[in-house]
Design a protein around this motif. Structure first.
Motif, short mmCIF file in Angstrom:
data_model
loop_
_atom_site.label_atom_id
_atom_site.label_comp_id
_atom_site.label_asym_id
_atom_site.label_seq_id
_atom_site.Cartn_x
_atom_site.Cartn_y
_atom_site.Cartn_z
N MET A 37 -17.21 -19.90 6.06
CA MET A 37 -16.46 -20.06 4.81
C MET A 37 -17.30 -19.56 3.64
SD MET A 37 -14.85 -23.91 5.22
CE MET A 37 -16.39 -24.62 5.85
N GLU A 41 -14.54 -21.62 -0.65
CA GLU A 41 -13.72 -22.23 0.39
C GLU A 41 -14.33 -23.55 0.86
OE1 GLU A 41 -11.82 -18.23 2.51
OE2 GLU A 41 -13.75 -19.02 3.17
N LYS A 42 -15.65 -23.57 0.97
CA LYS A 42 -16.34 -24.79 1.40
C LYS A 42 -16.13 -25.92 0.39
CE LYS A 42 -20.51 -24.30 3.00
NZ LYS A 42 -22.00 -24.16 3.06
N ARG A 45 -12.47 -27.17 0.46
CA ARG A 45 -12.27 -28.04 1.63
C ARG A 45 -12.89 -29.41 1.38
NH1 ARG A 45 -15.83 -29.20 5.61
NH2 ARG A 45 -15.00 -30.01 7.61
N GLU A 48 -10.71 -31.50 -0.95
CA GLU A 48 -9.50 -31.98 -0.29
C GLU A 48 -9.79 -33.16 0.63
OE1 GLU A 48 -7.76 -28.72 1.76
OE2 GLU A 48 -7.15 -27.65 -0.06
N LEU A 49 -10.96 -33.13 1.27
CA LEU A 49 -11.32 -34.19 2.21
C LEU A 49 -11.86 -35.44 1.53
CD1 LEU A 49 -13.17 -32.06 4.94
CD2 LEU A 49 -11.01 -33.28 5.24
N THR A 120 -20.04 -30.44 5.62
CA THR A 120 -20.26 -29.56 6.78
C THR A 120 -21.34 -30.09 7.71
OG1 THR A 120 -21.93 -28.20 5.66
CG2 THR A 120 -19.61 -27.54 5.41
#
Length: 232
Positions: A37, A41-42, A45, A48-49, A120
């Motif tokens: 990513m 993008e990371k 994400r 969102e999480l 991550t």
């Protein structure tokens, strides 16, 4: 050399076991391996999480704090308050309120980003452990870190969800003697940049930990997030 019937069965069983282990390893690794990513993008994400869970936990804790504050003024729910004092290791009403009042979401989100490498890390992917919270109880769900401290295995807690991890993080901050000064200060200010200076004992980095959190909050504008009203 010709194998006997018994030896052949043993060999077949070993091969089958090896293949089964390989399949299990393949699929388990697929579940925890992230695609490549970009930084953007990371971070998207991660937001969102993590942010919805932080918002939910913060709102629930703030509601509890306000309810307990009202009960202390009215003299109601004495038994419940005494139970909370035991749970949060509070010796007085003031200490209980210090424990229950949630600190700014911007700090929680910045710590989540730092401790989980933006959601991550292996701890997050395999155990929903966003904040690097260690485990010292062999009876609770946990996973082992890949690195050891000498001969000592490091264990971190395993959670059932992101929200469970966030809630336990807030509880840890609320109970630990290491964060007593942090709790005192958050009763006086919601300024995240002042508060992070009192989190030096959260990490082996010491004072540098607060500096790094400050940078993350500022660069990502986490302090712009709207906090729930803290006024009674």
């Amino acid at each position: 050399m010709k194998l006997t019937s018994f030896q052949s069965k043993i060999l077949i069983a070993l091969i089958s076991l090896f293949l089964l282990s390989a399949v299990i390893y393949f699929y388990s690794s697929q579940e925890t391996t992230l695609p490549k990513m970009t930084v953007q993008e990371k971070k998207a994400r991660f937001k969102e999480l993590i942010i919805p869970a932080v918002n939910e936990v913060y709102a629930e804790l703030m509601e509890q704090y306000q309810d307990v504050s009202a009960s202390l003024k009215s003299g109601d729910n004495i038994e419940e308050i005494e139970e909370l004092k035991v749970e949060y290791k509070a010796k007085s009403d003031a200490e209980l309120l210090m424990a229950l009042k949630p600190h700014p979401k911007s700090i929680a989100i910045a710590q989540a980003a730092m401790e989980s490498s933006w959601a991550t890390s292996r701890f997050f992917r395999e155990a929903y452990n966003i904040f690097g919270v260690w485990s010292f109880d062999e009876d609770e769900p946990r996973i082992a870190a890949l690195q050891k401290r000498g001969d000592k295995t490091i264990w971190v807690k395993e959670y059932s969800s992101v929200k469970a991890s966030v809630r336990d993080y807030y509880r840890t901050i609320a109970r630990s003697t290491a964060f007593k000064e942090f709790r005192k200060l958050k009763m006086k200010t919601d300024d995240p940049f002042a508060l992070v200076k009192k989190l030096d004992r959260y990490s082996e980095k010491g004072a540098e930990y607060g500096h790094e959190l400050t940078s993350i909050i500022k660069f990502n504008k986490f302090h712009k997030l709207k906090e729930v009203n803290t006024e009674d």
